[in-house]
Structure formats: structure tokens, C-alpha cells
Design a protein around this motif. Sequence first.
Motif, PDB file in Angstrom:
ATOM      1  N   MET A   1       0.849  -1.191   0.000  1.00  0.00           N
ATOM      2  CA  MET A   1       0.000   0.000   0.000  1.00  0.00           C
ATOM      3  C   MET A   1       0.882   1.238   0.000  1.00  0.00           C
ATOM      4  SD  MET A   1      -3.101   1.023   2.643  1.00  0.00           S
ATOM      5  CE  MET A   1      -4.203  -0.255   2.058  1.00  0.00           C
ATOM      6  N   LYS A   2       0.663   2.112  -0.950  1.00  0.00           N
ATOM      7  CA  LYS A   2       1.436   3.353  -1.070  1.00  0.00           C
ATOM      8  C   LYS A   2       0.782   4.443  -0.221  1.00  0.00           C
ATOM      9  CE  LYS A   2       1.072   3.408  -5.541  1.00  0.00           C
ATOM     10  NZ  LYS A   2       1.210   3.844  -6.942  1.00  0.00           N
ATOM     11  N   PHE A   3       1.558   4.984   0.735  1.00  0.00           N
ATOM     12  CA  PHE A   3       1.053   5.975   1.678  1.00  0.00           C
ATOM     13  C   PHE A   3       1.623   7.358   1.399  1.00  0.00           C
ATOM     14  CE2 PHE A   3      -0.192   2.410   4.279  1.00  0.00           C
ATOM     15  CZ  PHE A   3      -1.207   2.891   5.097  1.00  0.00           C
ATOM     16  N   GLY A   4       0.770   8.351   1.561  1.00  0.00           N
ATOM     17  CA  GLY A   4       1.220   9.725   1.676  1.00  0.00           C
ATOM     18  C   GLY A   4       1.072  10.161   3.114  1.00  0.00           C
ATOM     19  N   LEU A   5       2.047  10.900   3.613  1.00  0.00           N
ATOM     20  CA  LEU A   5       2.000  11.412   4.978  1.00  0.00           C
ATOM     21  C   LEU A   5       1.642  12.884   4.932  1.00  0.00           C
ATOM     22  CD1 LEU A   5       2.484  11.272   8.035  1.00  0.00           C
ATOM     23  CD2 LEU A   5       4.934  11.573   7.591  1.00  0.00           C
ATOM     24  N   LEU A   6       0.551  13.244   5.598  1.00  0.00           N
ATOM     25  CA  LEU A   6       0.106  14.633   5.677  1.00  0.00           C
ATOM     26  C   LEU A   6       0.411  15.149   7.072  1.00  0.00           C
ATOM     27  CD1 LEU A   6      -3.396  14.437   3.897  1.00  0.00           C
ATOM     28  CD2 LEU A   6      -1.101  14.484   2.890  1.00  0.00           C
ATOM     29  N   GLY A   7       1.354  16.073   7.159  1.00  0.00           N
ATOM     30  CA  GLY A   7       1.748  16.619   8.450  1.00  0.00           C
ATOM     31  C   GLY A   7       3.237  16.490   8.671  1.00  0.00           C
ATOM     32  N   THR A   8       3.796  17.456   9.393  1.00  0.00           N
ATOM     33  CA  THR A   8       5.247  17.485   9.596  1.00  0.00           C
ATOM     34  C   THR A   8       5.638  17.787  11.038  1.00  0.00           C
ATOM     35  OG1 THR A   8       5.336  19.844   9.014  1.00  0.00           O
ATOM     36  CG2 THR A   8       5.637  18.256   7.207  1.00  0.00           C
ATOM     37  N   GLY A   9       4.673  17.770  11.948  1.00  0.00           N
ATOM     38  CA  GLY A   9       4.951  18.117  13.342  1.00  0.00           C
ATOM     39  C   GLY A   9       5.610  16.992  14.114  1.00  0.00           C
ATOM     40  N   PRO A  10       5.711  17.140  15.440  1.00  0.00           N
ATOM     41  CA  PRO A  10       6.402  16.141  16.263  1.00  0.00           C
ATOM     42  C   PRO A  10       5.813  14.740  16.155  1.00  0.00           C
ATOM     43  CG  PRO A  10       6.055  18.159  17.513  1.00  0.00           C
ATOM     44  CD  PRO A  10       5.297  18.326  16.232  1.00  0.00           C
ATOM     45  N   TRP A  11       4.483  14.624  16.097  1.00  0.00           N
ATOM     46  CA  TRP A  11       3.845  13.311  16.023  1.00  0.00           C
ATOM     47  C   TRP A  11       4.131  12.655  14.674  1.00  0.00           C
ATOM     48  CZ3 TRP A  11       2.843   9.927  19.310  1.00  0.00           C
ATOM     49  CH2 TRP A  11       1.801   8.996  19.244  1.00  0.00           C
ATOM     50  N   ALA A  12       4.106  13.430  13.603  1.00  0.00           N
ATOM     51  CA  ALA A  12       4.443  12.890  12.282  1.00  0.00           C
ATOM     52  C   ALA A  12       5.892  12.448  12.232  1.00  0.00           C
ATOM     53  CB  ALA A  12       4.167  13.937  11.203  1.00  0.00           C
ATOM     54  N   ALA A  13       6.789  13.250  12.817  1.00  0.00           N
ATOM     55  CA  ALA A  13       8.225  12.965  12.744  1.00  0.00           C
ATOM     56  C   ALA A  13       8.639  11.814  13.646  1.00  0.00           C
ATOM     57  CB  ALA A  13       9.013  14.217  13.105  1.00  0.00           C
ATOM     58  N   SER A  14       7.956  11.646  14.795  1.00  0.00           N
ATOM     59  CA  SER A  14       8.382  10.629  15.763  1.00  0.00           C
ATOM     60  C   SER A  14       7.643   9.311  15.622  1.00  0.00           C
ATOM     61  CB  SER A  14       8.196  11.156  17.191  1.00  0.00           C
ATOM     62  OG  SER A  14       6.817  11.312  17.497  1.00  0.00           O
ATOM     63  N   THR A  15       6.441   9.339  15.050  1.00  0.00           N
ATOM     64  CA  THR A  15       5.613   8.135  15.039  1.00  0.00           C
ATOM     65  C   THR A  15       5.157   7.738  13.636  1.00  0.00           C
ATOM     66  OG1 THR A  15       4.864   8.563  17.305  1.00  0.00           O
ATOM     67  CG2 THR A  15       3.513   7.082  15.965  1.00  0.00           C
ATOM     68  N   ARG A  35       3.783  23.770   5.780  1.00  0.00           N
ATOM     69  CA  ARG A  35       5.015  24.542   5.589  1.00  0.00           C
ATOM     70  C   ARG A  35       5.946  23.735   4.666  1.00  0.00           C
ATOM     71  NH1 ARG A  35       8.067  24.787   9.938  1.00  0.00           N
ATOM     72  NH2 ARG A  35       6.982  23.078  10.995  1.00  0.00           N
ATOM     73  N   PRO A  36       6.110  24.166   3.434  1.00  0.00           N
ATOM     74  CA  PRO A  36       6.900  23.382   2.472  1.00  0.00           C
ATOM     75  C   PRO A  36       8.314  23.067   2.960  1.00  0.00           C
ATOM     76  CG  PRO A  36       5.678  25.086   1.320  1.00  0.00           C
ATOM     77  CD  PRO A  36       5.496  25.350   2.789  1.00  0.00           C
ATOM     78  N   GLY A  47      13.730   9.641   3.887  1.00  0.00           N
ATOM     79  CA  GLY A  47      14.160   9.039   2.632  1.00  0.00           C
ATOM     80  C   GLY A  47      13.069   8.967   1.585  1.00  0.00           C
ATOM     81  N   THR A  48      12.222   9.986   1.531  1.00  0.00           N
ATOM     82  CA  THR A  48      11.141  10.008   0.552  1.00  0.00           C
ATOM     83  C   THR A  48      11.064  11.388  -0.090  1.00  0.00           C
ATOM     84  OG1 THR A  48       8.811   9.427   0.178  1.00  0.00           O
ATOM     85  CG2 THR A  48       9.330  10.642   2.212  1.00  0.00           C
ATOM     86  N   ARG A  49       9.977  11.675  -0.777  1.00  0.00           N
ATOM     87  CA  ARG A  49       9.852  12.883  -1.593  1.00  0.00           C
ATOM     88  C   ARG A  49       8.902  13.891  -0.955  1.00  0.00           C
ATOM     89  NH1 ARG A  49       6.595  12.822  -7.381  1.00  0.00           N
ATOM     90  NH2 ARG A  49       6.351  15.086  -7.590  1.00  0.00           N
ATOM     91  N   PRO A  50       9.253  15.172  -0.924  1.00  0.00           N
ATOM     92  CA  PRO A  50       8.296  16.187  -0.473  1.00  0.00           C
ATOM     93  C   PRO A  50       7.347  16.575  -1.608  1.00  0.00           C
ATOM     94  CG  PRO A  50      10.367  17.243  -0.998  1.00  0.00           C
ATOM     95  CD  PRO A  50      10.579  15.767  -1.230  1.00  0.00           C
TER      96      PRO A  50
END
Length: 294
Positions: A1-15, A35-36, A47-50
Motif C-alpha cells: 500500500m502506497k502511503f502519503g503522509l500529511l503533516g510534519t509536526g512532532p507526532w508525524a516525525a516521531s511516530t 510549511r513546504p 528518505g522520501t519525496r516532499p
Amino acid sequence: MKFGLLGTGPWAASTHGPALATHKDAQLTGVWGRRPEAARALADELGTRPYDDVDALLSDCDAVAVALPPDVQAPLAVRAAGAGCHLLLDKPVATTPEAARQVSDAVRAAGVASVVFFTLRFSGPTASWIEEQAGIEGWLTGRADWLSPVFGGGDSPYTASPWRRERGALWDVGPHALSVLLPVLGDVDDLEDVRAARGAGDTVHVVLRHERGASSTCTLSHSMPPAASGVSAELRGSAGTARLPERDESPVDAFARAVDALDESARTGRAHPCDVRFAQRVTEILAQVESALG
């Protein structure tokens, strides 16, 4: 399953990000954020693409994992479902019943799968305990307390979170408490019977009556000193007393189980117990608590 991650805060970065980047059955396609520059930094770390365009990311994915404030998450979840993406959302799914209902309606209309990450429902020891207690009859009372030091002097990355400061522990950790009580004691019998009172700081005390006849209480706070903080839950009834075990694993491991759950729901078409409909009900109950507080 190909996932996109929406969000860049502490929870996104740590979990969210680490769990997706290392999951054997998931491919982290890219990261989008409000925030780009933060999206570029997190994507590089994982290790992915913005992505600068959220719709471009949605079109490249099978699913999205969302780590954003609830009132930002809800409309993006509707958008993602409309693009055919399965949804791995965070709690609360929204802070108004109307917004939560819109997410549920979008999931149903699109025919996509949904899972909402209530941490205790995906952490091994606590998830097993909840499932075990739900199979036992005769519970009369329950309590679930989540007392954190986020605003009480603890060293937390979430202390500066604007939405947590605005909405308080009720909306941030209230969903966790309900995710323990509702599967065991049943839905809240009558929202009009919900009672609530304020305590020190953002502390809230809640009293609920459940459809199976039991009652429960919750104490929710981000204002505890570190020495007084803790998470606990207890049930009492004909079977005696049962207490929630301590979590002894990383949230990354729990989130990986949520990824598994979404994958299974998408493959089988079977709704997960922590889908958007359950999350919608949690939002409805918390909104009634807020109303009872006046």
C-alpha cells in the motif's frame, strides 16, 4: 500500500513517519505539510519525496496517514477519500459533530477503508486487555484517567501546540479514555445525561452512563505536575476488579499495527472497530461534554 503522509509536526516525525518508512508492507510515497520547508526536511529524514501540492500526493497514493490538528485533518480527509485514498487518521477525527459526520459520509460515499489511531487500541498489552474485558459481562462501573504534564511543567514537544492549548486535554486525551470505556461498557446511553465539571488548569471531570447499565468517570488533564502524571483505567463488577496494564512499547509499533489494520480492512472490506464511525461517535460525546461544561 502506497502511503502519503500529511503533516510534519512532532507526532508525524516521531511516530507516523518512522512507522511508515520501516513497515514491510507499506511504501512511503511522499510527505506534504502546510510549511513546504518542513515537508522537505521531514521527507529528507525519511528518505522520501516532499510534495508542494497535496492533490498531487493524493493521486500518487493508495492511502494517507494524517498527523495534523483535527480541524485541519477533517476537510483533508474528505478530500483524500474523494480521491480514492484509504484513511489512517488521528484522534480526534474532528472537534465538531458536523465535521466528523462529513468525514464518515465521504468514506461511505467513496467506499474506502478507514482506521483512526487511538493509541491504546493498537498497543499490544492495552489492546488485548480491552478486548478481554469486552467479553466479560457484569461490569458496573469504570473509570479512565489520563493526566499529563504537557502544560504542567513537563518536557513535552506538544506544549507549544496551538490546537492543544485552545482545546485542552478534553479533546486531546479524552478520545483515549473513551476508546477504553466504550468497547467494554457500551455506547453512552443518552448524551443529554452527560455531566462534566472543570478542575485546575484544563482539567475536566466527566460522568457517563452507558447503554448496558454501567456508569463511568473520566478525569482528563494536561495540567498535572510531572510527579502527579499518569494513565490509568479500572473496571469493577461481578468479575471483580480489572486494571489497565501499562503500555510497554513504542507508539511506532502501535502505529505499525494500525497500518496493518487499514491494509486488512481495505483488502477484506470489513470495517475496523476504530473506523471513522467510531471516531464520529467519540466526537459527538466530547462535544456534549464541552456543552455540559458551559
